[in-house]
Write a protein that holds these residues in place. Structure first.
Motif, PDB file in Angstrom:
ATOM      1  N   ALA A   1      71.482  52.436  26.325  1.00  0.00           N
ATOM      2  CA  ALA A   1      72.789  52.931  25.858  1.00  0.00           C
ATOM      3  C   ALA A   1      73.240  52.193  24.602  1.00  0.00           C
ATOM      4  CB  ALA A   1      73.830  52.786  26.967  1.00  0.00           C
ATOM      5  N   VAL A   2      73.059  50.867  24.594  1.00  0.00           N
ATOM      6  CA  VAL A   2      73.447  50.068  23.428  1.00  0.00           C
ATOM      7  C   VAL A   2      72.552  50.411  22.234  1.00  0.00           C
ATOM      8  CG1 VAL A   2      73.549  47.709  22.510  1.00  0.00           C
ATOM      9  CG2 VAL A   2      74.446  48.191  24.802  1.00  0.00           C
ATOM     10  N   ARG A   3      71.241  50.524  22.479  1.00  0.00           N
ATOM     11  CA  ARG A   3      70.283  50.840  21.401  1.00  0.00           C
ATOM     12  C   ARG A   3      70.575  52.192  20.774  1.00  0.00           C
ATOM     13  NH1 ARG A   3      65.415  52.969  23.158  1.00  0.00           N
ATOM     14  NH2 ARG A   3      65.678  51.694  25.030  1.00  0.00           N
ATOM     15  N   LEU A   4      71.027  53.161  21.599  1.00  0.00           N
ATOM     16  CA  LEU A   4      71.333  54.502  21.093  1.00  0.00           C
ATOM     17  C   LEU A   4      72.698  54.572  20.409  1.00  0.00           C
ATOM     18  CD1 LEU A   4      70.034  56.621  24.132  1.00  0.00           C
ATOM     19  CD2 LEU A   4      68.948  56.425  21.887  1.00  0.00           C
ATOM     20  N   GLY A   5      73.454  53.474  20.476  1.00  0.00           N
ATOM     21  CA  GLY A   5      74.773  53.452  19.830  1.00  0.00           C
ATOM     22  C   GLY A   5      75.781  54.377  20.481  1.00  0.00           C
ATOM     23  N   LEU A   6      75.719  54.512  21.821  1.00  0.00           N
ATOM     24  CA  LEU A   6      76.595  55.446  22.526  1.00  0.00           C
ATOM     25  C   LEU A   6      78.004  54.870  22.675  1.00  0.00           C
ATOM     26  CD1 LEU A   6      74.173  56.651  25.360  1.00  0.00           C
ATOM     27  CD2 LEU A   6      74.586  57.695  23.122  1.00  0.00           C
ATOM     28  N   ASN A   7      78.986  55.775  22.795  1.00  0.00           N
ATOM     29  CA  ASN A   7      80.370  55.392  23.083  1.00  0.00           C
ATOM     30  C   ASN A   7      80.684  55.817  24.510  1.00  0.00           C
ATOM     31  OD1 ASN A   7      80.847  54.455  20.414  1.00  0.00           O
ATOM     32  ND2 ASN A   7      81.110  56.567  19.744  1.00  0.00           N
ATOM     33  N   MET A   8      80.821  54.847  25.399  1.00  0.00           N
ATOM     34  CA  MET A   8      81.046  55.180  26.806  1.00  0.00           C
ATOM     35  C   MET A   8      81.516  53.942  27.569  1.00  0.00           C
ATOM     36  SD  MET A   8      77.078  55.418  28.083  1.00  0.00           S
ATOM     37  CE  MET A   8      77.422  55.186  29.813  1.00  0.00           C
ATOM     38  N   THR A   9      82.118  54.199  28.718  1.00  0.00           N
ATOM     39  CA  THR A   9      82.585  53.126  29.596  1.00  0.00           C
ATOM     40  C   THR A   9      81.829  53.212  30.915  1.00  0.00           C
ATOM     41  OG1 THR A   9      84.796  53.228  28.625  1.00  0.00           O
ATOM     42  CG2 THR A   9      84.615  52.172  30.776  1.00  0.00           C
ATOM     43  N   VAL A  10      81.427  52.053  31.433  1.00  0.00           N
ATOM     44  CA  VAL A  10      80.808  51.973  32.757  1.00  0.00           C
ATOM     45  C   VAL A  10      81.760  51.179  33.643  1.00  0.00           C
ATOM     46  CG1 VAL A  10      78.778  51.265  34.076  1.00  0.00           C
ATOM     47  CG2 VAL A  10      78.523  51.919  31.669  1.00  0.00           C
ATOM     48  N   LEU A  11      82.329  51.840  34.633  1.00  0.00           N
ATOM     49  CA  LEU A  11      83.258  51.175  35.552  1.00  0.00           C
ATOM     50  C   LEU A  11      82.512  50.857  36.844  1.00  0.00           C
ATOM     51  CD1 LEU A  11      86.560  50.743  35.916  1.00  0.00           C
ATOM     52  CD2 LEU A  11      86.151  52.466  37.642  1.00  0.00           C
ATOM     53  N   ILE A  12      82.473  49.578  37.194  1.00  0.00           N
ATOM     54  CA  ILE A  12      81.764  49.176  38.421  1.00  0.00           C
ATOM     55  C   ILE A  12      82.785  48.821  39.499  1.00  0.00           C
ATOM     56  CG2 ILE A  12      80.176  47.518  39.461  1.00  0.00           C
ATOM     57  CD1 ILE A  12      78.886  47.218  36.721  1.00  0.00           C
ATOM     58  N   LEU A  13      82.705  49.495  40.627  1.00  0.00           N
ATOM     59  CA  LEU A  13      83.563  49.198  41.775  1.00  0.00           C
ATOM     60  C   LEU A  13      82.857  48.123  42.588  1.00  0.00           C
ATOM     61  CD1 LEU A  13      84.666  52.802  42.742  1.00  0.00           C
ATOM     62  CD2 LEU A  13      85.666  51.220  41.129  1.00  0.00           C
TER      63      LEU A  13
END
Length: 548
Positions: free
Chosen positions: A447-459
């Motif tokens: 995800a970082v390598r692809l330069g994506l914009n996103m949030t990962v929420l961990i419960l």
């Protein structure tokens, strides 16, 4: 004459393929070399084949076009098995391409050799070993046709090393144009007669109704007739859930407010339902009339044996029914809608509970408040999925991606990554339990390598919470399901992502706004309080709905 692997890439280009996700191996090197010269197809290198498969399946779910993924023989191919089942059960078009040792002459004995075609047989619509380069165009075309035909699913092609290196004068086949058959007018008439004779009909919207035109036709049908509707988990968002006729989502197996509404109906129209999904209601002999509207005939099951079947293109069938039906003055829906009102009244105070660690109903409401109308949440699998299916109001189709078919852990992060790639201008969030996240957490690097914009929420509850909930519900002692976690903030930062940790309910809202509006990959470690799961989901809801 051209190299067979070049021809294979040309066939994929003819099918409109944009991406190939995967982890190549030695047996894919001819294919990889040919792919390197494609002007149309991008290779997305992942850190595990399962991540590649989940991404390909989610591409299919969003676009209706076949997502393609690549792995080597043996262990590469076995790592595809879960993703294949995810796509097959979930109705997502996806093609797997795996390598193999030379089949005509190999000097390596049985090293790494598995019968991958036989292994893929039970979990795909089509699986084939290429034994001659001349057959590549027809086999690729057939695989794509089957992957995308209703009900969509997984297909597999094995390309051995020596076949990939052959030369051939074959050329790609063009895509065919096909239309789904329309439903028979007599079956439409039967369905309409049953609806007009009913006192309190309801619509149940399942996964197969999640198609653009079906969504449009269903809304027109509901507006004309006023018949209320509920959804399965995979049908969420087909109709905007703010609609006054929405009865809820069948997230629990039974005993919820929405189930009481279904039980009070005497005619159920089941649209695009498949027994692979956890049943939204259970049929009994002598119960209400059930009308099955789908592209395929109903698979008979102890809890599902419909009385009337309307088979054909669902959107067209709904349109035909809308044109034929005369809304009945004797229909009564107030008692059905009262169950929905009671559910909302029960959930509202829970959603306001701002305790820390975060209370699941409050978390659901906070995320709904922070996400725009077209924002996409991608859920992994865990007990929180029930809270989101029940309480998160879906405004648009494919904005709540959850899997209630295979219901595998580990798909939330890759699914969100694919959503962020397909829709770079929309807000995307993966919602994962700590258990599900760790099953494919290495894709954070992708995800970082692809330069994506996103949030990962961990419960974060340091346990396999869904199974603990079931363990408590079944009266067993709390045992064998807890573990320790890494420092998720440091873990995110080690991949080059931004790490955040929730310290209060107010802080959660601040972090949701910040990560939504700040580019890059963000991870939010959110401690969660699951202590009341059993009481609310298994006892309170059943008791309250029964008393109505």
């Amino acid at each position: 004459m051209k190299k067979a692997s070049d021809l294979f890439i040309e066939c994929l280009e003819e099918e409109g393929v944009e991406y190939i996700f995967g982890v190549p191996g030695e047996e894919n090197l001819d294919f990889l070399d040919s792919l390197s010269r494609s002007k149309q197809i991008k290779l997305i290198l992942t850190r595990h084949e399962q991540g590649a498969g989940f991404m390909a399946a989610t591409y299919g779910r969003h676009t209706g076009k076949t997502g393609v993924c690549l792995a080597t023989l043996g262990p590469g191919a076995t790592n595809f098995v879960t993703a294949a089942a995810y796509a097959q059960l979930g109705g997502m078009p996806m093609m797997m391409i795996t390598g193999q040792k030379p089949i005509k002459k190999s000097k390596q004995g049985r090293f790494q050799i598995l019968d991958v075609v036989a292994m893929m047989g039970p979990i795909t619509k089509y699986t084939h070993q290429m034994a001659a380069s001349d057959n590549i165009p027809s086999r690729v075309r057939e695989a794509f046709r089957l992957a995308e035909e209703e009900k969509p699913g997984a297909v597999h092609i094995e390309l051995p090393e020596d076949i990939a290196d052959e030369h051939t004068d074959a050329t790609p086949l063009k895509r065919s144009h096909s239309r789904r058959p329309t439903a028979d007018t007599k079956s439409i008439r039967e369905a309409v007669k049953a609806l007009e004779a009913a006192k309190s009909p309801v619509l149940v919207i399942g996964a197969g109704a999640n198609r653009t035109m079906t969504s449009r036709m269903l809304l027109q049908f509901i507006e004309k007739t006023g018949i209320p509707f509920l959804t399965t988990q995979l049908g969420k968002g087909v109709i905007d859930e703010r609609h006054p006729k929405f009865l809820g989502c069948a997230a629990l197996s039974s005993g919820d407010f929405v189930h009481r509404a279904v039980e009070a109906s005497d005619c159920i129209v089941n649209l695009g339902h498949d027994v692979i999904e956890k049943p939204p209601f259970f049929m009994q002999r002598g119960g209400p009339t059930v009308i099955h509207v789908s592209t395929k005939t109903a698979e008979v099951d102890p809890v599902y044996f419909p009385n009337i079947e309307v088979i054909g293109d669902i959107a067209n069938a709904v349109w035909q029914m809308k044109e034929d039906i005369v809304p009945s003055g004797s229909w009564k829906f107030d008692h059905l809608l009262a169950y929905r009102k009671a559910e909302v009244e029960h959930t509202a105070p829970l959603a306001e509970d701002a305790r820390f660690p975060i209370f699941p109903p409050h978390l659901v409401q906070s995320i709904r408040d922070s996400m725009p109308d077209d924002g996409i949440i991608c859920l992994d699998n865990g007990v929180y999925k029930i809270w989101f299916a029940r309480g998160y109001t879906a405004y648009r189709p494919n904005t709540v991606l959850l899997d209630n078919a295979l219901a595998t852990m580990g798909a939330g992060l890759p699914s969100a990554m694919m959503s962020a790639m397909v829709y770079p201008d929309r807000k995307v969030m993966a919602i994962c339990g700590d258990g599900g996240f760790m099953m494919n957490s290495q894709e954070m690097e992708t995800a970082v390598r692809l330069g994506l914009n996103m949030t990962v929420l961990i419960l974060n509850d340091n346990s396999y919470g869904m199974i603990r909930w079931k363990q408590a519900n079944m009266g067993f002692k709390d045992w064998g399901l807890t573990y320790g976690n890494p420092d998720f903030v440091k873990y995110a930062e080690s991949y080059g992502a931004h790490g955040h940790r929730v310290t209060s309910a107010d802080h959660l809202k601040e972090l949701l706004a910040h990560t939504r509006d700040t580019p890059g990959v963000h991870l939010i470690d959110c401690p969660v309080d699951y202590s009341e799961n059993d009481q609310i989901l298994n006892i309170d809801i059943k008791k309250l709905s029964k008393e109505l």
